[in-house]
Design a protein around this motif. Sequence first.
Motif, PDB file in Angstrom:
ATOM      1  N   GLN A 118     -15.231 -21.092 -37.421  1.00  0.00           N
ATOM      2  CA  GLN A 118     -15.594 -21.042 -38.838  1.00  0.00           C
ATOM      3  C   GLN A 118     -16.858 -21.875 -39.064  1.00  0.00           C
ATOM      4  O   GLN A 118     -16.863 -23.088 -38.862  1.00  0.00           O
ATOM      5  CB  GLN A 118     -14.442 -21.558 -39.697  1.00  0.00           C
ATOM      6  CG  GLN A 118     -13.205 -20.673 -39.625  1.00  0.00           C
ATOM      7  CD  GLN A 118     -12.087 -21.146 -40.531  1.00  0.00           C
ATOM      8  OE1 GLN A 118     -12.157 -22.225 -41.117  1.00  0.00           O
ATOM      9  NE2 GLN A 118     -11.046 -20.337 -40.653  1.00  0.00           N
TER      10      GLN A 118
ATOM     11  N   GLU B 179     -21.315 -22.888 -44.865  1.00  0.00           N
ATOM     12  CA  GLU B 179     -22.661 -22.745 -45.428  1.00  0.00           C
ATOM     13  C   GLU B 179     -23.465 -24.012 -45.163  1.00  0.00           C
ATOM     14  O   GLU B 179     -22.968 -25.124 -45.269  1.00  0.00           O
ATOM     15  CB  GLU B 179     -22.555 -22.511 -46.932  1.00  0.00           C
ATOM     16  CG  GLU B 179     -23.871 -22.217 -47.608  1.00  0.00           C
ATOM     17  CD  GLU B 179     -24.278 -20.766 -47.485  1.00  0.00           C
ATOM     18  OE1 GLU B 179     -25.489 -20.504 -47.495  1.00  0.00           O
ATOM     19  OE2 GLU B 179     -23.392 -19.909 -47.378  1.00  0.00           O
TER      20      GLU B 179
ATOM     21  N   ALA C 215     -25.175 -24.867 -38.649  1.00  0.00           N
ATOM     22  CA  ALA C 215     -25.336 -23.964 -37.518  1.00  0.00           C
ATOM     23  C   ALA C 215     -24.316 -24.354 -36.464  1.00  0.00           C
ATOM     24  O   ALA C 215     -24.178 -25.538 -36.138  1.00  0.00           O
ATOM     25  CB  ALA C 215     -26.751 -24.051 -36.956  1.00  0.00           C
TER      26      ALA C 215
ATOM     27  N   ILE D 185     -24.736 -20.020 -33.668  1.00  0.00           N
ATOM     28  CA  ILE D 185     -24.303 -19.174 -34.789  1.00  0.00           C
ATOM     29  C   ILE D 185     -24.930 -19.733 -36.058  1.00  0.00           C
ATOM     30  O   ILE D 185     -24.584 -20.826 -36.511  1.00  0.00           O
ATOM     31  CB  ILE D 185     -22.773 -19.171 -34.922  1.00  0.00           C
ATOM     32  CG1 ILE D 185     -22.121 -18.856 -33.571  1.00  0.00           C
ATOM     33  CG2 ILE D 185     -22.329 -18.172 -35.976  1.00  0.00           C
ATOM     34  CD1 ILE D 185     -20.623 -19.067 -33.564  1.00  0.00           C
ATOM     35  N   SER D 186     -25.871 -18.989 -36.608  1.00  0.00           N
ATOM     36  CA  SER D 186     -26.612 -19.481 -37.775  1.00  0.00           C
ATOM     37  C   SER D 186     -26.123 -18.899 -39.091  1.00  0.00           C
ATOM     38  O   SER D 186     -26.487 -19.401 -40.160  1.00  0.00           O
ATOM     39  CB  SER D 186     -28.103 -19.185 -37.605  1.00  0.00           C
ATOM     40  OG  SER D 186     -28.308 -17.793 -37.401  1.00  0.00           O
ATOM     41  N   GLU D 187     -25.324 -17.837 -39.034  1.00  0.00           N
ATOM     42  CA  GLU D 187     -24.825 -17.217 -40.257  1.00  0.00           C
ATOM     43  C   GLU D 187     -23.465 -17.812 -40.626  1.00  0.00           C
ATOM     44  O   GLU D 187     -22.593 -17.969 -39.766  1.00  0.00           O
ATOM     45  CB  GLU D 187     -24.681 -15.706 -40.069  1.00  0.00           C
ATOM     46  CG  GLU D 187     -25.997 -14.983 -39.861  1.00  0.00           C
ATOM     47  CD  GLU D 187     -26.897 -15.060 -41.079  1.00  0.00           C
ATOM     48  OE1 GLU D 187     -26.347 -15.088 -42.208  1.00  0.00           O
ATOM     49  OE2 GLU D 187     -28.122 -15.104 -40.912  1.00  0.00           O
ATOM     50  N   PRO D 188     -23.265 -18.157 -41.901  1.00  0.00           N
ATOM     51  CA  PRO D 188     -21.963 -18.701 -42.298  1.00  0.00           C
ATOM     52  C   PRO D 188     -20.872 -17.633 -42.251  1.00  0.00           C
ATOM     53  O   PRO D 188     -21.118 -16.443 -42.428  1.00  0.00           O
ATOM     54  CB  PRO D 188     -22.211 -19.187 -43.730  1.00  0.00           C
ATOM     55  CG  PRO D 188     -23.355 -18.353 -44.220  1.00  0.00           C
ATOM     56  CD  PRO D 188     -24.218 -18.082 -43.030  1.00  0.00           C
ATOM     57  N   GLY D 189     -19.656 -18.084 -41.991  1.00  0.00           N
ATOM     58  CA  GLY D 189     -18.522 -17.176 -41.966  1.00  0.00           C
ATOM     59  C   GLY D 189     -17.643 -17.429 -40.753  1.00  0.00           C
ATOM     60  O   GLY D 189     -17.796 -18.418 -40.033  1.00  0.00           O
TER      61      GLY D 189
ATOM     62  N   TYR E 201     -16.471 -16.400 -37.056  1.00  0.00           N
ATOM     63  CA  TYR E 201     -17.027 -15.723 -35.891  1.00  0.00           C
ATOM     64  C   TYR E 201     -15.950 -15.626 -34.816  1.00  0.00           C
ATOM     65  O   TYR E 201     -15.348 -16.633 -34.422  1.00  0.00           O
ATOM     66  CB  TYR E 201     -18.228 -16.508 -35.370  1.00  0.00           C
ATOM     67  CG  TYR E 201     -18.780 -16.010 -34.059  1.00  0.00           C
ATOM     68  CD1 TYR E 201     -19.588 -14.876 -34.005  1.00  0.00           C
ATOM     69  CD2 TYR E 201     -18.504 -16.689 -32.877  1.00  0.00           C
ATOM     70  CE1 TYR E 201     -20.094 -14.417 -32.798  1.00  0.00           C
ATOM     71  CE2 TYR E 201     -19.017 -16.247 -31.668  1.00  0.00           C
ATOM     72  CZ  TYR E 201     -19.804 -15.106 -31.635  1.00  0.00           C
ATOM     73  OH  TYR E 201     -20.310 -14.653 -30.431  1.00  0.00           O
TER      74      TYR E 201
END
Length: 394
Positions: free
Chosen positions: A63, A66, A69, A82-86, A88
């Motif tokens: 997880q 926001e 990274a 992993i640079s996108e929030p959410g 994975y």
Amino acid sequence: MGLLSSVFDSAGGTLADQWKDIIIPGSFDEQTVVAPGIRRNSQNGRGANYGNSGVLSNGSIIQVPEGTAGFIYSRSGIERVISEPGGYEYRDGQLSVFDKQDRAENGLGDIFLGQIGERIGFSGMTPDEKRICFVNLREIRGIKFGTRGPLAYNDLFYGADLEIHSFGNLSVRVTDPVAFMRGFVPAGTYSYSFAKPASREQLVAEFLHSFIGAVNVLSRDYRISQLPAQGAAIVDAIMSEDNNAATWERRFGLRLTSVAIESIDFSDASRELVRRYSEKKMDVSAYEGISEHAANVAAQQKIAEGIRDKGLGDAGGMLFGMNLAGGLDPRNASQATGAATQAPAAPEPAPAPAAPAPDLDAQIETLKKLKELLDAGILSQEEFDAKKKQVLDL
């Protein structure tokens, strides 16, 4: 016994590490820049995942909040960022009997036997090693700085180099998390905070070198009392250089974003210099209020003294001097010219003796004060000469 113990340890470790994990970041505070990933092993009283912290099973969820990274480390270094929030889903970990895809592709026997056989050679341990950490991409505020010794500030208003001590806070932001983890954070470190003196020591030392140069650049435009409000200008001046803090983004993926000056303290010598300057400036302002009437009276008395010295006596010299001074007034020039073209008029009665003119002590004291200001460098020679003429009406 040793081999048998290794077999049992390998089997127990394999079973414990079959659970899929939910990885969340450790707690962030205002100055935490790197937080370790931790396994969520309980939720509302449920959960019992206490396997190897270095094992990440397929199907595990990472997880990423926001403003952060996520970094996945393997034995070879950074495996993935992993640079996108959410949430994975991780697919490059150990096989898990609880993962549908792994069961379909490998079967339960191969998953268990393969992992147990691999671990036996390492006395029950797994050679696999995965670590998760999270880099804070928000602005890191409140990093304190202070000049260790006096800082020379060339203040053009005072016309002198003033010694000051400055204290405040700076803020930074990670702009390139990969460069930051590889170039700034020590190897093998998954938790890092600027709240620790050892973490910020080099950073603050380089900042102070840039800060000293920046504030002296600003001295051309700002008085020292205006410095605390020039945080943005200080950052711009620092970033226009080619060393120290201006190189952080290129070297470390870290950018200086703001500077807040809390206080500026003078050294004792500079405080005394400013005090004396202020006193002299107040004296100049006071003497600039000398009335034109006082200057005219001083001039009349000096003329009277000169005439008296020629033999007309005290009363006559004073009277004649005041009349002569009045005759020298340009406002009386037209009247004097007109009188010369007319026939001589009957002599008028002699005016009553004028009252004694005011004492010259005030005017002489004024000239002395002005001379002191000239000697102290507060007044230029031109300004002194102008004020002298004003006082003597020359």
